[in-house]
Design an enzyme around this catalytic site. Sequence first.
Site, mmCIF file in Angstrom:
data_model
loop_
_atom_site.group_PDB
_atom_site.id
_atom_site.type_symbol
_atom_site.label_atom_id
_atom_site.label_comp_id
_atom_site.label_asym_id
_atom_site.label_seq_id
_atom_site.Cartn_x
_atom_site.Cartn_y
_atom_site.Cartn_z
ATOM 1 N N ARG A 126 60.091 -29.313 -4.833
ATOM 2 C CA ARG A 126 59.127 -28.248 -5.069
ATOM 3 C C ARG A 126 59.675 -27.222 -6.051
ATOM 4 O O ARG A 126 60.766 -26.690 -5.863
ATOM 5 C CB ARG A 126 58.761 -27.546 -3.763
ATOM 6 N N CYS A 163 53.999 -24.599 7.779
ATOM 7 C CA CYS A 163 55.459 -24.558 7.790
ATOM 8 C C CYS A 163 55.889 -23.146 8.161
ATOM 9 O O CYS A 163 55.305 -22.173 7.674
ATOM 10 C CB CYS A 163 56.005 -24.933 6.419
ATOM 11 N N CYS A 221 72.039 -10.724 2.090
ATOM 12 C CA CYS A 221 71.966 -11.748 1.044
ATOM 13 C C CYS A 221 71.775 -11.087 -0.327
ATOM 14 O O CYS A 221 70.777 -10.407 -0.565
ATOM 15 C CB CYS A 221 70.829 -12.712 1.322
ATOM 16 N N CYS A 275 65.102 -6.236 6.200
ATOM 17 C CA CYS A 275 65.929 -7.292 6.773
ATOM 18 C C CYS A 275 67.349 -6.777 6.997
ATOM 19 O O CYS A 275 67.905 -6.092 6.136
ATOM 20 C CB CYS A 275 65.957 -8.503 5.845
ATOM 21 N N CYS A 315 68.385 -11.245 -2.504
ATOM 22 C CA CYS A 315 67.075 -10.999 -1.901
ATOM 23 C C CYS A 315 66.619 -9.556 -2.038
ATOM 24 O O CYS A 315 67.369 -8.619 -1.733
ATOM 25 C CB CYS A 315 67.113 -11.398 -0.428
ATOM 26 N N CYS A 324 62.652 -28.688 5.669
ATOM 27 C CA CYS A 324 62.572 -28.260 4.277
ATOM 28 C C CYS A 324 63.786 -27.391 4.000
ATOM 29 O O CYS A 324 64.021 -26.418 4.702
ATOM 30 C CB CYS A 324 61.285 -27.480 4.058
ATOM 31 N N CYS A 373 52.716 -21.746 4.208
ATOM 32 C CA CYS A 373 54.092 -21.457 4.590
ATOM 33 C C CYS A 373 54.172 -20.035 5.123
ATOM 34 O O CYS A 373 53.919 -19.082 4.385
ATOM 35 C CB CYS A 373 55.011 -21.625 3.384
#
Length: 388
Positions: free
Chosen positions: A272, A142, A69, A65, A72, A202, A109
Amino acid sequence: MDLLNTLVDKGLRRALPTREEALAVLATTDDDLLEVVAAAGKVRRQWFGRRVKLNYLVNLKSGLCPEDCSYCSQRLGSEAGILKYTWLKPDEASKAAAAGVAGGAKRVCLVASGRGPTDRDVDRVSETIEAIKEQNEGVEVCACLGLLSGGQAERLRSAGADAYNHNLNTSEGTYGRITSTHTYADRVETVQQAQAAGLSACSGMIAGMGESDADLVDVVFSLRELDPDSVPVNFLIPFEGTPLAKEWNLTPQRCLRILAMVRFVCPDIEVRLAGGREVHLRSLQPLALHLVNSIFLGDYLTSEGQAGQADLDMIADAGFEVEGAETTTLPAHRARAGGGCGTQGGGCAPCGDAPVEGATGTGEVPAARTDLVTVRRRGAGTDLAPNA
């Protein structure tokens, strides 16, 4: 306790607590913990009974990526030894999804690392959604693909997506300490795009990143204002090789207080329990079912969860039941199909040196349990059977 009686009354009426009341929940002691869980449990049962919705993650594209962040394991510069692979083909993703559905998952998901999808990526994911829905009747899908650009949410909706996940993660005031490659406002805008396109939104958070109690309350109140259908609560998984690898700020008791606070602020929203529950709640996971009404089955994006059958046994042993495909997750007054998905990117940790206020109640934060963090080596992107 007057505080808990007030919060139960407000939760049953869908009334918003004050920030002071939310902060007071986080400040309760371990001696009060079972009372806090019992009170929030009344609100949970009012709106969701004893149903637990199961969700299953399929990591469509792992690692590599360009975003930075800090929490992560898939971030730019991450040295975590995670699986790295490019896009799964639609039939590969559908096969992975089928394992989760067979295990009892109601929602699949689909997650991909990256800043956001290109139009070609949206085409690719659309083909995957169609393949999953064709082979798994009644399943909800999702998508979680990062920041959306114009028209992409509508295209995903047209392809059959039911929901879109994009987490706020932390408070607006501390967001800049976590990442520099996009903004808090970017994330809010993506959630609003999904809502405008008719997708079930979400959006959730990550706790344990060095934030204060005030930060936790701020992000949950921001989520309440954003009004997603689902709020996933992740607990930081401090992966070795990430900037936040040394951040072990959570105890099981602290996690339960955070979940209770979220339930009081978001009484009729799907809450969740997401990434990090096995690492931080450990043997107290069953108590969390009195607070949340949704969990992920099996593994996460880049870390392994407990065995899928263990999840099912835990739900049954705690006196709850798996929500069936024929049941609408959300209360009727919310008038939507159900919550979304989302979890942290498999490994996350806090940034900065801010202390965690009230992190331990009456006890000390235990030593780092790096033995509990297991990199995913099975399922999507491998030749091994998935955990479901």
